[in-house]
Design a protein around this motif. Structure first.
Motif, PDB file in Angstrom:
ATOM      1  N   MET A   1     -20.371  25.801 -60.705  1.00 46.29           N
ATOM      2  CA  MET A   1     -20.408  25.005 -61.933  1.00 46.29           C
ATOM      3  C   MET A   1     -19.791  25.788 -63.085  1.00 46.29           C
ATOM      4  SD  MET A   1     -21.319  22.149 -63.450  1.00 46.29           S
ATOM      5  CE  MET A   1     -22.424  21.376 -62.263  1.00 46.29           C
ATOM      6  N   LEU A   2     -18.964  25.146 -63.882  1.00 40.98           N
ATOM      7  CA  LEU A   2     -18.343  25.793 -65.022  1.00 40.98           C
ATOM      8  C   LEU A   2     -19.385  26.095 -66.093  1.00 40.98           C
ATOM      9  CD1 LEU A   2     -15.208  23.479 -65.342  1.00 40.98           C
ATOM     10  CD2 LEU A   2     -15.242  25.803 -64.429  1.00 40.98           C
ATOM     11  N   ASP A   3     -19.057  27.023 -66.953  1.00 42.84           N
ATOM     12  CA  ASP A   3     -19.943  27.378 -68.060  1.00 42.84           C
ATOM     13  C   ASP A   3     -19.776  26.336 -69.156  1.00 42.84           C
ATOM     14  OD1 ASP A   3     -21.652  28.607 -69.772  1.00 42.84           O
ATOM     15  OD2 ASP A   3     -20.240  30.179 -70.400  1.00 42.84           O
ATOM     16  N   LEU A   4     -20.539  25.248 -69.070  1.00 44.25           N
ATOM     17  CA  LEU A   4     -20.431  24.139 -70.005  1.00 44.25           C
ATOM     18  C   LEU A   4     -21.594  24.158 -70.994  1.00 44.25           C
ATOM     19  CD1 LEU A   4     -19.454  21.377 -67.428  1.00 44.25           C
ATOM     20  CD2 LEU A   4     -17.919  22.584 -68.979  1.00 44.25           C
ATOM     21  N   LYS A   5     -21.390  23.523 -72.116  1.00 44.09           N
ATOM     22  CA  LYS A   5     -22.420  23.497 -73.155  1.00 44.09           C
ATOM     23  C   LYS A   5     -23.645  22.722 -72.702  1.00 44.09           C
ATOM     24  CE  LYS A   5     -22.812  22.836 -78.157  1.00 44.09           C
ATOM     25  NZ  LYS A   5     -22.074  22.444 -79.388  1.00 44.09           N
ATOM     26  N   TYR A   6     -23.425  21.629 -71.984  1.00 41.10           N
ATOM     27  CA  TYR A   6     -24.530  20.808 -71.485  1.00 41.10           C
ATOM     28  C   TYR A   6     -24.330  20.564 -69.992  1.00 41.10           C
ATOM     29  CZ  TYR A   6     -25.068  20.052 -76.487  1.00 41.10           C
ATOM     30  OH  TYR A   6     -25.208  20.244 -77.842  1.00 41.10           O
ATOM     31  N   ASP A   7     -25.355  20.871 -69.227  1.00 39.69           N
ATOM     32  CA  ASP A   7     -25.275  20.811 -67.763  1.00 39.69           C
ATOM     33  C   ASP A   7     -25.855  19.494 -67.258  1.00 39.69           C
ATOM     34  OD1 ASP A   7     -25.301  21.193 -65.036  1.00 39.69           O
ATOM     35  OD2 ASP A   7     -26.057  23.246 -65.139  1.00 39.69           O
ATOM     36  N   ILE A   8     -25.019  18.703 -66.597  1.00 37.17           N
ATOM     37  CA  ILE A   8     -25.472  17.410 -66.093  1.00 37.17           C
ATOM     38  C   ILE A   8     -26.584  17.550 -65.056  1.00 37.17           C
ATOM     39  CG2 ILE A   8     -23.779  17.254 -64.220  1.00 37.17           C
ATOM     40  CD1 ILE A   8     -23.511  14.265 -64.888  1.00 37.17           C
ATOM     41  N   ARG A   9     -26.659  18.708 -64.422  1.00 40.71           N
ATOM     42  CA  ARG A   9     -27.723  18.936 -63.439  1.00 40.71           C
ATOM     43  C   ARG A   9     -29.089  19.031 -64.096  1.00 40.71           C
ATOM     44  NH1 ARG A   9     -25.454  24.202 -60.523  1.00 40.71           N
ATOM     45  NH2 ARG A   9     -25.389  24.755 -62.755  1.00 40.71           N
ATOM     46  N   ASP A  10     -29.097  19.323 -65.394  1.00 38.68           N
ATOM     47  CA  ASP A  10     -30.361  19.424 -66.146  1.00 38.68           C
ATOM     48  C   ASP A  10     -30.562  18.170 -66.988  1.00 38.68           C
ATOM     49  OD1 ASP A  10     -32.717  20.641 -67.035  1.00 38.68           O
ATOM     50  OD2 ASP A  10     -31.702  21.524 -68.780  1.00 38.68           O
ATOM     51  N   PHE A  11     -30.209  17.017 -66.414  1.00 41.63           N
ATOM     52  CA  PHE A  11     -30.240  15.754 -67.144  1.00 41.63           C
ATOM     53  C   PHE A  11     -31.618  15.468 -67.755  1.00 41.63           C
ATOM     54  CE2 PHE A  11     -30.806  11.086 -67.140  1.00 41.63           C
ATOM     55  CZ  PHE A  11     -29.788  10.741 -68.002  1.00 41.63           C
ATOM     56  N   GLN A  12     -32.668  15.555 -66.960  1.00 48.00           N
ATOM     57  CA  GLN A  12     -34.019  15.282 -67.465  1.00 48.00           C
ATOM     58  C   GLN A  12     -34.429  16.335 -68.485  1.00 48.00           C
ATOM     59  OE1 GLN A  12     -35.597  12.536 -67.003  1.00 48.00           O
ATOM     60  NE2 GLN A  12     -34.151  11.746 -65.477  1.00 48.00           N
ATOM     61  N   GLY A  13     -34.066  17.571 -68.244  1.00 52.82           N
ATOM     62  CA  GLY A  13     -34.400  18.635 -69.193  1.00 52.82           C
ATOM     63  C   GLY A  13     -33.729  18.422 -70.545  1.00 52.82           C
ATOM     64  N   LEU A  14     -32.495  17.923 -70.541  1.00 47.48           N
ATOM     65  CA  LEU A  14     -31.791  17.636 -71.781  1.00 47.48           C
ATOM     66  C   LEU A  14     -32.473  16.511 -72.553  1.00 47.48           C
ATOM     67  CD1 LEU A  14     -28.094  17.841 -70.514  1.00 47.48           C
ATOM     68  CD2 LEU A  14     -29.209  19.421 -72.098  1.00 47.48           C
ATOM     69  N   LYS A  15     -32.967  15.525 -71.860  1.00 50.86           N
ATOM     70  CA  LYS A  15     -33.652  14.417 -72.520  1.00 50.86           C
ATOM     71  C   LYS A  15     -34.918  14.909 -73.225  1.00 50.86           C
ATOM     72  CE  LYS A  15     -33.935  10.425 -70.483  1.00 50.86           C
ATOM     73  NZ  LYS A  15     -34.186   9.374 -69.480  1.00 50.86           N
ATOM     74  N   LYS A  16     -35.642  15.787 -72.570  1.00 53.42           N
ATOM     75  CA  LYS A  16     -36.856  16.353 -73.191  1.00 53.42           C
ATOM     76  C   LYS A  16     -36.493  17.268 -74.354  1.00 53.42           C
ATOM     77  CE  LYS A  16     -39.577  16.207 -68.916  1.00 53.42           C
ATOM     78  NZ  LYS A  16     -40.281  17.031 -67.890  1.00 53.42           N
ATOM     79  N   ARG A  17     -35.447  18.026 -74.195  1.00 51.61           N
ATOM     80  CA  ARG A  17     -35.030  19.010 -75.206  1.00 51.61           C
ATOM     81  C   ARG A  17     -34.645  18.351 -76.524  1.00 51.61           C
ATOM     82  NH1 ARG A  17     -29.567  22.624 -74.249  1.00 51.61           N
ATOM     83  NH2 ARG A  17     -29.185  23.232 -76.438  1.00 51.61           N
ATOM     84  N   PHE A  18     -34.001  17.193 -76.478  1.00 49.25           N
ATOM     85  CA  PHE A  18     -33.498  16.568 -77.696  1.00 49.25           C
ATOM     86  C   PHE A  18     -34.396  15.451 -78.219  1.00 49.25           C
ATOM     87  CE2 PHE A  18     -29.520  18.241 -75.776  1.00 49.25           C
ATOM     88  CZ  PHE A  18     -29.224  19.165 -76.773  1.00 49.25           C
ATOM     89  N   GLY A  19     -35.562  15.264 -77.619  1.00 44.22           N
ATOM     90  CA  GLY A  19     -36.501  14.278 -78.132  1.00 44.22           C
ATOM     91  C   GLY A  19     -36.079  12.848 -77.865  1.00 44.22           C
ATOM     92  N   LYS A  20     -36.817  11.926 -78.465  1.00 44.61           N
ATOM     93  CA  LYS A  20     -36.609  10.502 -78.172  1.00 44.61           C
ATOM     94  C   LYS A  20     -35.217  10.032 -78.571  1.00 44.61           C
ATOM     95  CE  LYS A  20     -38.707   5.962 -78.847  1.00 44.61           C
ATOM     96  NZ  LYS A  20     -39.815   5.204 -79.483  1.00 44.61           N
ATOM     97  N   GLU A  21     -34.787  10.349 -79.800  1.00 49.79           N
ATOM     98  CA  GLU A  21     -33.469   9.899 -80.261  1.00 49.79           C
ATOM     99  C   GLU A  21     -32.348  10.595 -79.495  1.00 49.79           C
ATOM    100  OE1 GLU A  21     -32.822   9.966 -84.400  1.00 49.79           O
ATOM    101  OE2 GLU A  21     -34.547   8.700 -84.897  1.00 49.79           O
ATOM    102  N   GLY A  22     -32.531  11.896 -79.274  1.00 48.83           N
ATOM    103  CA  GLY A  22     -31.514  12.632 -78.540  1.00 48.83           C
ATOM    104  C   GLY A  22     -31.395  12.179 -77.103  1.00 48.83           C
ATOM    105  N   ALA A  23     -32.521  11.736 -76.524  1.00 52.00           N
ATOM    106  CA  ALA A  23     -32.518  11.258 -75.144  1.00 52.00           C
ATOM    107  C   ALA A  23     -31.606  10.047 -74.990  1.00 52.00           C
ATOM    108  CB  ALA A  23     -33.936  10.914 -74.705  1.00 52.00           C
ATOM    109  N   GLN A  24     -31.530   9.225 -76.034  1.00 50.46           N
ATOM    110  CA  GLN A  24     -30.630   8.073 -75.989  1.00 50.46           C
ATOM    111  C   GLN A  24     -29.172   8.523 -75.897  1.00 50.46           C
ATOM    112  OE1 GLN A  24     -31.590   5.785 -79.473  1.00 50.46           O
ATOM    113  NE2 GLN A  24     -33.504   4.988 -78.615  1.00 50.46           N
ATOM    114  N   SER A  25     -28.860   9.603 -76.580  1.00 46.96           N
ATOM    115  CA  SER A  25     -27.503  10.143 -76.521  1.00 46.96           C
ATOM    116  C   SER A  25     -27.206  10.709 -75.138  1.00 46.96           C
ATOM    117  CB  SER A  25     -27.327  11.245 -77.578  1.00 46.96           C
ATOM    118  OG  SER A  25     -27.431  10.717 -78.883  1.00 46.96           O
TER     119      SER A  25
END
Length: 203
Positions: A1-25
């Motif tokens: 996996m490339l060194d990317l800013k946001y990892d699609i493999r951590d999809f659920q973790g990203l939703k939790k990290r950015f809260g309700k509004e961020g999860a929509q993004s």
């Protein structure tokens, strides 16, 4: 996996990290990126088929249906349709020899070669034009008798491969999947970065 800013493999973790509004993004970035990759995979498949088969892009596209499938855009592509009539493969009429054993008594004199109008098609680019055995062109179709040894048997329309059959070649599928595995993470990271930056600019 490339060194990317946001990892699609951590999809659920990203939703939790950015809260309700961020999860929509995060959800929207996934939808945008998978839709984009489905389109790119379809383009790849179309180019791959046209490198082997004498078929136009619009004919391939006419057999494509795209369904939204998360995480694997290649599974969103559904190619439908039956075998294509041979008249779609650039038919050309030409004179062909007739087997003397099938020549009736009223035919050419003995020792003289009998001929009739036949037809050739170009299905695969790597094989060039090929004659349709026993076939002829009439009323915009390529026909051949059900029993080639019986001139009274029913003429039948002749068909070549189907678009789903072309797509099913392992090398074609693997190439499209490789494209998605390589580009989807970058597409997702870029889309999410754009959406989050836009949201922060509005706040």
């Amino acid at each position: 996996m490339l060194d990317l800013k946001y990892d699609i493999r951590d999809f659920q973790g990203l939703k939790k990290r950015f809260g309700k509004e961020g999860a929509q993004s995060v959800e929207k970035a996934l939808i945008w990126s998978t839709d984009r990759m489905a389109s790119r995979a379809a383009t790849y498949i179309s180019k791959d088929l046209r490198s082997t088969y004498a078929i136009k892009a619009r004919e391939i596209k006419g057999h494509l249906k795209i369904h939204r499938v998360r995480r694997d855009p290649t599974r969103a592509l559904l190619y439908t349709g039956k075998r294509l009539p041979l008249e779609q493969f650039s038919p050309k009429q030409r004179w062909v020899s007739v087997n003397p054993r099938r020549t009736v008594q009223s035919g050419p004199r003995k020792g003289k070669l009998a001929r009739r109008r036949g037809v050739t098609v170009r299905v695969r680019k790597d094989k060039g034009r090929q004659i349709v055995p026993g076939g002829w062109q009439a009323k915009n179709h390529i026909l051949r008798r059900a029993d080639q040894g019986d001139n009274a048997s029913q003429p039948r329309i002749q068909y070549g491969p189907s678009v789903p059959g072309m797509v099913a070649h392992p090398a074609t599928i693997e190439g499209a999947q490789d494209l998605v595995r390589r580009e989807l993470p970058k597409e997702f990271s870029g889309r999410l970065d754009y959406l989050l930056s836009k949201k922060m600019g509005q706040s």
